[in-house]
Design an enzyme around this catalytic site. Structure first.
Site, short mmCIF file in Angstrom:
data_model
loop_
_atom_site.label_atom_id
_atom_site.label_comp_id
_atom_site.label_asym_id
_atom_site.label_seq_id
_atom_site.Cartn_x
_atom_site.Cartn_y
_atom_site.Cartn_z
N LYS A 53 -11.99 46.97 -20.19
CA LYS A 53 -11.72 47.42 -21.57
C LYS A 53 -10.36 48.11 -21.65
O LYS A 53 -9.58 47.88 -22.58
CB LYS A 53 -12.84 48.35 -22.04
CG LYS A 53 -14.15 47.62 -22.30
CD LYS A 53 -15.36 48.53 -22.48
CE LYS A 53 -16.62 47.68 -22.60
NZ LYS A 53 -17.87 48.44 -22.64
N GLN A 97 -20.07 54.36 -22.43
CA GLN A 97 -20.55 53.22 -21.66
C GLN A 97 -22.03 53.41 -21.29
O GLN A 97 -22.43 54.47 -20.81
CB GLN A 97 -19.68 53.06 -20.39
CG GLN A 97 -19.96 51.82 -19.57
CD GLN A 97 -19.63 50.51 -20.31
OE1 GLN A 97 -18.73 50.47 -21.14
NE2 GLN A 97 -20.36 49.47 -20.00
N ASP A 120 -18.62 50.29 -31.11
CA ASP A 120 -19.67 49.48 -30.47
C ASP A 120 -20.63 48.87 -31.50
O ASP A 120 -21.35 47.92 -31.20
CB ASP A 120 -20.52 50.38 -29.56
CG ASP A 120 -20.27 50.16 -28.08
OD1 ASP A 120 -19.86 49.06 -27.71
OD2 ASP A 120 -20.51 51.12 -27.31
N1 GUN Z 1 -23.04 48.42 -21.42
C1 GUN Z 1 -23.15 47.08 -21.38
N2 GUN Z 1 -22.63 46.52 -22.50
C2 GUN Z 1 -22.20 47.53 -23.27
C3 GUN Z 1 -21.56 47.60 -24.54
O1 GUN Z 1 -21.32 46.60 -25.22
N3 GUN Z 1 -21.25 48.84 -24.98
C4 GUN Z 1 -21.52 49.96 -24.26
N4 GUN Z 1 -21.19 51.13 -24.79
N5 GUN Z 1 -22.12 49.94 -23.10
C5 GUN Z 1 -22.45 48.73 -22.59
#
Ligand code: GUN
Length: 284
Positions: A53, A97, A120
């Site tokens: 990211k 996350q 998100d």
């Molecule tokens: N963990 C796995 N996929 C995601 C996601 O799309 N967003 C977040 N915040 N955590 C994750």
């Protein structure tokens, strides 16, 4: 029939090039888009996702920061950090996350992120707006899936879309977005009886099960579009999807590979949400 491969990296690249231009225009108007990722503990998969990211942010010109917290951090301290980021005018997007350590409530964390910074798309306000079709931050993986289907030039209207999986992150939201695109939608899950009978009716099949290579030719109608959301590491160390790719590539009209299908789109939609959030900061 040999399926066309939907190249997620290529679709993502096109969108990221557009976002890079948008970021330049936003910066020219005095705002630098900013994303903060909060990483609690050191889960290796999460570390890897967060690195991806941050790298992608840099490539399109988004300022990004990782706030690392020990796995033993208290829920109160994490929530305080989110509150501070909610107040920070330089922060357009906040992403905590997941998964979180067991002593921290995922719900409390998601509920604390201000909906205006919820890139998100997990906050109940964002989800509610999505359900009723209001403009909002859409969750990244489901939104990326819709973009991949559209990239084939297929009109989703009137198609029978079957989603396997009912998670809050993928299954439920992608089903709603397909409905918004005028598909007729069926959601299957672990308790569904006669799964193959239903999935064989799908013009568009979305597999979001989380088990390696469980969807085979007995599940797929010839000519269907197959979107494989699974990312599973098998004993050999290889990454595979939820589908038996080698089997389905002879049946489907279009299919996403793993890796290189849905994955690159998830990050791209996160970048897009962050850029949109920054653009709305100009208007404020
Ligand atoms: N963990 C796995 N996929 C995601 C996601 O799309 N967003 C977040 N915040 N955590 C994750």
């Amino acid at each position: 029939m040999t399926a066309m491969i939907i190249d997620g990296k290529e679709v993502a690249k096109t969108i990221r090039e557009r976002l890079t231009q948008e970021v330049k225009m936003i910066i020219d108007r005095g705002v630098t888009p900013g994303l903060v990722v909060v990483l609690v503990g050191n889960n290796p998969a999460s570390e890897s996702y967060v690195r991806g990211k941050i790298k992608a942010c840099g490539e399109v010109g988004i300022r990004s920061e990782v706030i690392r917290m020990e796995a033993t951090v208290s829920e109160a301290e994490l929530l305080q950090t989110i509150e501070r980021l909610n107040q920070d005018p330089e922060v357009d997007g906040i992403l905590v996350q997941l998964p979180l350590p067991a002593h921290i409530s995922e719900k409390a964390v998601i509920d604390t992120i201000h909906p205006d910074k919820d890139v998100d798309g997990f906050h109940p306000v964002s989800v509610g707006n999505m359900v009723i079709g209001n403009e909002t931050f859409l969750p990244c993986t489901p939104h990326g899936i819709i973009e991949l289907i559209k990239s084939t030039g297929t009109d989703i209207t009137g198609k029978h879309a079957v989603v396997i999986g009912r998670s809050n992150i993928v299954g439920k939201p992608v089903a709603l977005l397909l409905l918004q695109e005028n598909a007729t939608v069926t959601i299957c899950h672990s308790r569904t009886a006669s799964l193959a009978e239903i999935t064989r009716q799908a013009d568009i099949l979305v597999a979001a099960i989380g088990k390696p290579q469980v969807i085979g030719k007995e599940h797929v109608k010839p000519g269907a579009i197959v979107i494989d959301v699974g990312v599973n590491r098998i004993e050999t160390g290889k990454l595979v999807g939820d589908c038996k790719f080698d089997e389905l590539v002879d049946i489907a009209s279009y299919i996403t590979p793993v890796p290189g299908g849905v994955g690159p789109m998830t990050i791209t939609m996160l970048l897009q949400n962050t850029v949109r959030s920054a653009a709305s900061r100009i208007a404020r």
